[in-house]
Scaffold this motif. Structure first.
Motif, mmCIF file in Angstrom:
data_model
loop_
_atom_site.group_PDB
_atom_site.id
_atom_site.type_symbol
_atom_site.label_atom_id
_atom_site.label_comp_id
_atom_site.label_asym_id
_atom_site.label_seq_id
_atom_site.Cartn_x
_atom_site.Cartn_y
_atom_site.Cartn_z
ATOM 1 N N ALA A 156 3.871 11.538 -3.743
ATOM 2 C CA ALA A 156 2.546 11.268 -4.496
ATOM 3 C C ALA A 156 1.922 10.007 -4.207
ATOM 4 N N SER A 157 2.857 9.040 -4.462
ATOM 5 C CA SER A 157 2.481 7.539 -4.334
ATOM 6 C C SER A 157 1.888 7.484 -2.917
ATOM 7 N N VAL A 158 2.547 7.773 -1.865
ATOM 8 C CA VAL A 158 2.170 7.624 -0.557
ATOM 9 C C VAL A 158 0.985 8.051 -0.194
ATOM 10 N N ARG A 159 0.759 9.611 -0.688
ATOM 11 C CA ARG A 159 -0.479 10.107 -0.638
ATOM 12 C C ARG A 159 -1.778 9.210 -1.255
ATOM 13 N N ALA A 160 -1.243 8.649 -2.299
ATOM 14 C CA ALA A 160 -2.398 8.235 -3.211
ATOM 15 C C ALA A 160 -2.567 6.851 -2.336
ATOM 16 N N ALA A 161 -1.817 6.082 -1.762
ATOM 17 C CA ALA A 161 -2.084 4.930 -1.097
ATOM 18 C C ALA A 161 -2.800 5.201 0.302
ATOM 19 N N LEU A 162 -2.514 6.335 0.915
ATOM 20 C CA LEU A 162 -2.626 6.668 2.125
ATOM 21 C C LEU A 162 -4.349 7.019 1.901
ATOM 22 N N ARG A 175 8.500 5.186 4.616
ATOM 23 C CA ARG A 175 7.341 4.358 4.132
ATOM 24 C C ARG A 175 7.127 3.218 5.002
ATOM 25 N N LEU A 176 8.305 2.711 5.353
ATOM 26 C CA LEU A 176 8.111 1.420 6.205
ATOM 27 C C LEU A 176 7.210 1.844 7.553
ATOM 28 N N ALA A 177 7.756 2.969 8.170
ATOM 29 C CA ALA A 177 6.868 3.141 9.326
ATOM 30 C C ALA A 177 5.558 3.470 9.195
ATOM 31 N N LEU A 178 5.215 4.024 8.176
ATOM 32 C CA LEU A 178 3.667 4.348 7.839
ATOM 33 C C LEU A 178 2.949 3.032 7.413
ATOM 34 N N ALA A 179 3.812 1.949 6.967
ATOM 35 C CA ALA A 179 3.170 0.725 6.650
ATOM 36 C C ALA A 179 2.879 -0.035 8.159
ATOM 37 N N GLY A 180 3.842 0.106 9.100
ATOM 38 C CA GLY A 180 3.550 -0.438 10.279
ATOM 39 C C GLY A 180 2.327 0.375 11.113
ATOM 40 N N VAL A 181 2.122 1.512 10.748
ATOM 41 C CA VAL A 181 0.996 2.216 11.425
ATOM 42 C C VAL A 181 -0.226 1.706 10.616
ATOM 43 N N LEU A 182 -0.572 1.708 9.238
ATOM 44 C CA LEU A 182 -1.652 1.253 8.570
ATOM 45 C C LEU A 182 -1.843 -0.310 8.855
ATOM 46 N N ALA A 183 -0.940 -1.165 9.111
ATOM 47 C CA ALA A 183 -1.119 -2.761 9.217
ATOM 48 C C ALA A 183 -2.056 -2.889 10.510
ATOM 49 N N ALA A 192 0.776 -0.993 0.084
ATOM 50 C CA ALA A 192 0.189 -0.010 0.064
ATOM 51 C C ALA A 192 0.748 1.317 -0.096
ATOM 52 N N VAL A 193 1.982 1.222 0.862
ATOM 53 C CA VAL A 193 2.729 2.449 0.929
ATOM 54 C C VAL A 193 3.867 2.660 -0.375
ATOM 55 N N GLY A 194 3.988 1.602 -1.303
ATOM 56 C CA GLY A 194 4.922 1.496 -2.325
ATOM 57 C C GLY A 194 6.321 1.189 -1.773
ATOM 58 N N PHE A 195 6.418 0.301 -0.809
ATOM 59 C CA PHE A 195 7.714 -0.116 -0.150
ATOM 60 C C PHE A 195 8.782 -0.812 -1.159
ATOM 61 N N PRO A 196 9.792 -0.342 -1.661
ATOM 62 C CA PRO A 196 10.342 -0.796 -2.860
ATOM 63 C C PRO A 196 11.317 -2.406 -2.666
ATOM 64 N N TYR A 197 11.148 -2.730 -1.266
ATOM 65 C CA TYR A 197 12.113 -3.987 -0.987
ATOM 66 C C TYR A 197 11.316 -5.122 -0.619
ATOM 67 N N PRO A 198 11.958 -6.573 -0.598
ATOM 68 C CA PRO A 198 11.219 -7.512 -0.013
ATOM 69 C C PRO A 198 11.297 -7.277 1.713
ATOM 70 N N PRO A 199 10.350 -8.150 2.358
ATOM 71 C CA PRO A 199 10.361 -8.116 3.810
ATOM 72 C C PRO A 199 11.606 -8.259 4.261
ATOM 73 N N GLU A 200 12.483 -9.136 4.006
ATOM 74 C CA GLU A 200 13.873 -9.445 4.578
ATOM 75 C C GLU A 200 14.688 -8.340 4.412
#
Length: 480
Positions: free
Chosen positions: A174-180, A145-153, A124-132
């Motif tokens: 812009a991509s994070v605002r769209a995802a938000l 972006r990662l911290a925002l993903a932690g909030v939304l999850a 959703a936040v466009g994080f560009p890397y795999p979870p590891e």
């Protein structure tokens, strides 16, 4: 969804005479989407911290109440998701996916539901890397972006966002605002967001609340009505009211070379690619070189290497008058050659008061006491920090902390200055003051490198621009 209510709320930080916010009476209904705005130091972050239950009795003095659904906010932290200005302080795990999962595990989310929600939030936040991917290898924007993903999850009932896209490149923001926006469309949550760049966030909110100097409530209502009635006042105080043009500064002809980088490269241990892959630059007196590019392109790494703060894997940075590579200079000599201002200003504060912070570098450089006192007084006045001279640097607002970090870098009068996101978190007034201050420093002969995502800052000041991509120079442009 949670309702929010402040009843006569006043908060004074420990060690400060004036309150950060004063006599706030305010109600936000469950499900409302609110933009909280105001000039730097008006108490926006303090209100968010109060709602998050993070203001403790040993950190200040409170009067009045802060209520969520009629109950004390401090007792309902688990129902609130918060993203503050510095995302690095919210990352606790070594791997990115584990960091998002951490909050879900603390909420006792069933094991089988955790990782689907982690993947959903990262996407959703466009994080560009795999979870590891390791969190220590993330740029400032990627951390955000990662911290925002932690909030939304966590799917909180109240979402608090303090400058959620300030550290992102324009495309990423812009991509994070769209995802938000997409996430909020499906979320049963109340939203309060602080964002200096007002125009970028208006489509996500249905109400604007404005604070004035001294932390008092100035305006409350739909955005169009608030700006129509209070726009001129808000702009004068520092709010980025849409539609008002920004100043630019004349560009002088550059002078002699001051700072040079030769084949600067850095590869972090265990990384599969270099953070910087052989960059050359020459920085002259009287010029501002803007370093731009997407998050993770190597901009901050270049600034660290150019300032002698990190040893390069290959290449070297040198300053006029010194044969020794900068990273080999002793700290007291380096401070008189190059000044550095980091993305997160509080990370470079090492003393207990603003005054002693400004005296630190000149003292390390063994200046005489009368010269130190004169320099400190000059900087306190120039950057409007004189009323905060005895305050703890860690109690300053984001804008005040940025001004202090710039002043601290200038304290020992270096010939070159490196700025990493200098306008991050600034209101319109302090942005203009930083532009004027930076232009003055440049025009006095300093050589300045500024890492920035702020196109307005580039247009106002830059004499040259180099754009990085994947650790290499993609393009170089003269702006004279």
């Amino acid at each position: 969804m949670l309702s929010v209510e402040f009843r006569g709320f006043t908060w004074r930080h420990a060690g400060r005479r004036a309150p950060a916010v004063a006599d706030i009476d305010l109600r936000i209904e469950a499900g409302e989407r609110v933009l909280l705005l105001g000039p730097s130091g008006s108490g926006k972050s303090t209100l968010l911290a109060a709602l998050a239950g993070l203001l403790t009795t040993d950190s200040g003095e409170q009067r009045g109440e802060v209520l969520l659904d009629g109950r004390d906010a401090a007792a309902q932290r688990g129902r609130v998701g918060t993203l503050f200005q510095d995302p690095e302080t919210q990352l606790v795990m070594a791997r990115s996916g584990d960091d998002v999962a951490f909050g879900l595990e603390n909420q006792a989310v069933p094991r089988e539901a955790i990782w689907p929600r982690v993947h959903e939030a990262l996407e959703a936040v466009g994080f560009p890397y795999p979870p590891e991917h390791p969190t220590h290898a993330l740029s400032g924007g990627e951390q955000q972006r990662l911290a925002l993903a932690g909030v939304l999850a966590r799917r909180p009932e109240l979402i608090l966002l303090d400058e959620p896209t300030a550290n992102l490149d324009p495309e990423g923001a812009a991509s994070v605002r769209a995802a938000l926006g997409e996430a909020l469309a499906d979320a049963a949550a109340t939203l309060i967001v602080v964002e200096h760049r007002v125009a970028d966030i208006l489509n996500l909110v249905d109400r604007v609340i404005a604070l004035g100097p001294g932390g008092v409530l100035l305006a409350d209502g739909p955005a169009e009505a608030v700006f129509a009635e209070h726009g001129d006042t808000l702009a004068a105080q520092g709010v980025w009211v849409p539609g008002i043009p920004l100043p630019t500064a004349p560009r002088p002809a550059p002078g002699e070379p001051r700072l040079r980088g030769e084949s600067l490269a850095l590869t972090h241990p265990g990384a599969d690619r270099p953070a910087l892959a052989g960059v050359d630059f020459e920085l002259r007196s009287g010029e501002l070189l803007a370093v731009t590019g997407p998050n993770g392109s190597g901009k901050s790494t270049l600034a660290l290497l150019a300032g002698g703060l990190v040893a390069p894997t290959r290449g070297k940075a040198t300053v006029r008058g010194e044969r020794t590579a900068l990273h080999r200079l002793p700290a007291n000599r380096l401070a008189t050659r190059v000044g550095s201002v980091f993305q997160d200003p509080e990370h470079q504060f090492v003393t207990a008061t603003v005054r002693s912070e400004l005296a630190f570098a000149p003292h390390a450089a063994k200046w005489p006491r009368d010269r130190i006192d004169a320099r400190v007084s000059e900087l306190l006045e120039r950057l409007r920090l004189d009323h905060l001279a005895e305050a703890n640097p860690h109690t300053l607002s984001g804008g005040e902390a940025r001004r202090l970090s710039v002043a601290g870098a200038l304290a020992a009068a270096p010939g070159a200055l490196l700025l990493d996101e200098p306008t991050f978190g600034q209101d319109r007034r302090t942005w203009g003051e930083l532009v004027d201050l930076t232009a003055g420093i440049r025009d006095e002969g300093a050589a300045i490198m500024a890492v920035t995502h702020d196109r307005d800052f580039v247009e106002a000041l830059a004499t040259r621009e180099i754009a990085l991509e994947d650790g290499r120079v993609r393009s170089e442009t003269s702006r004279c």
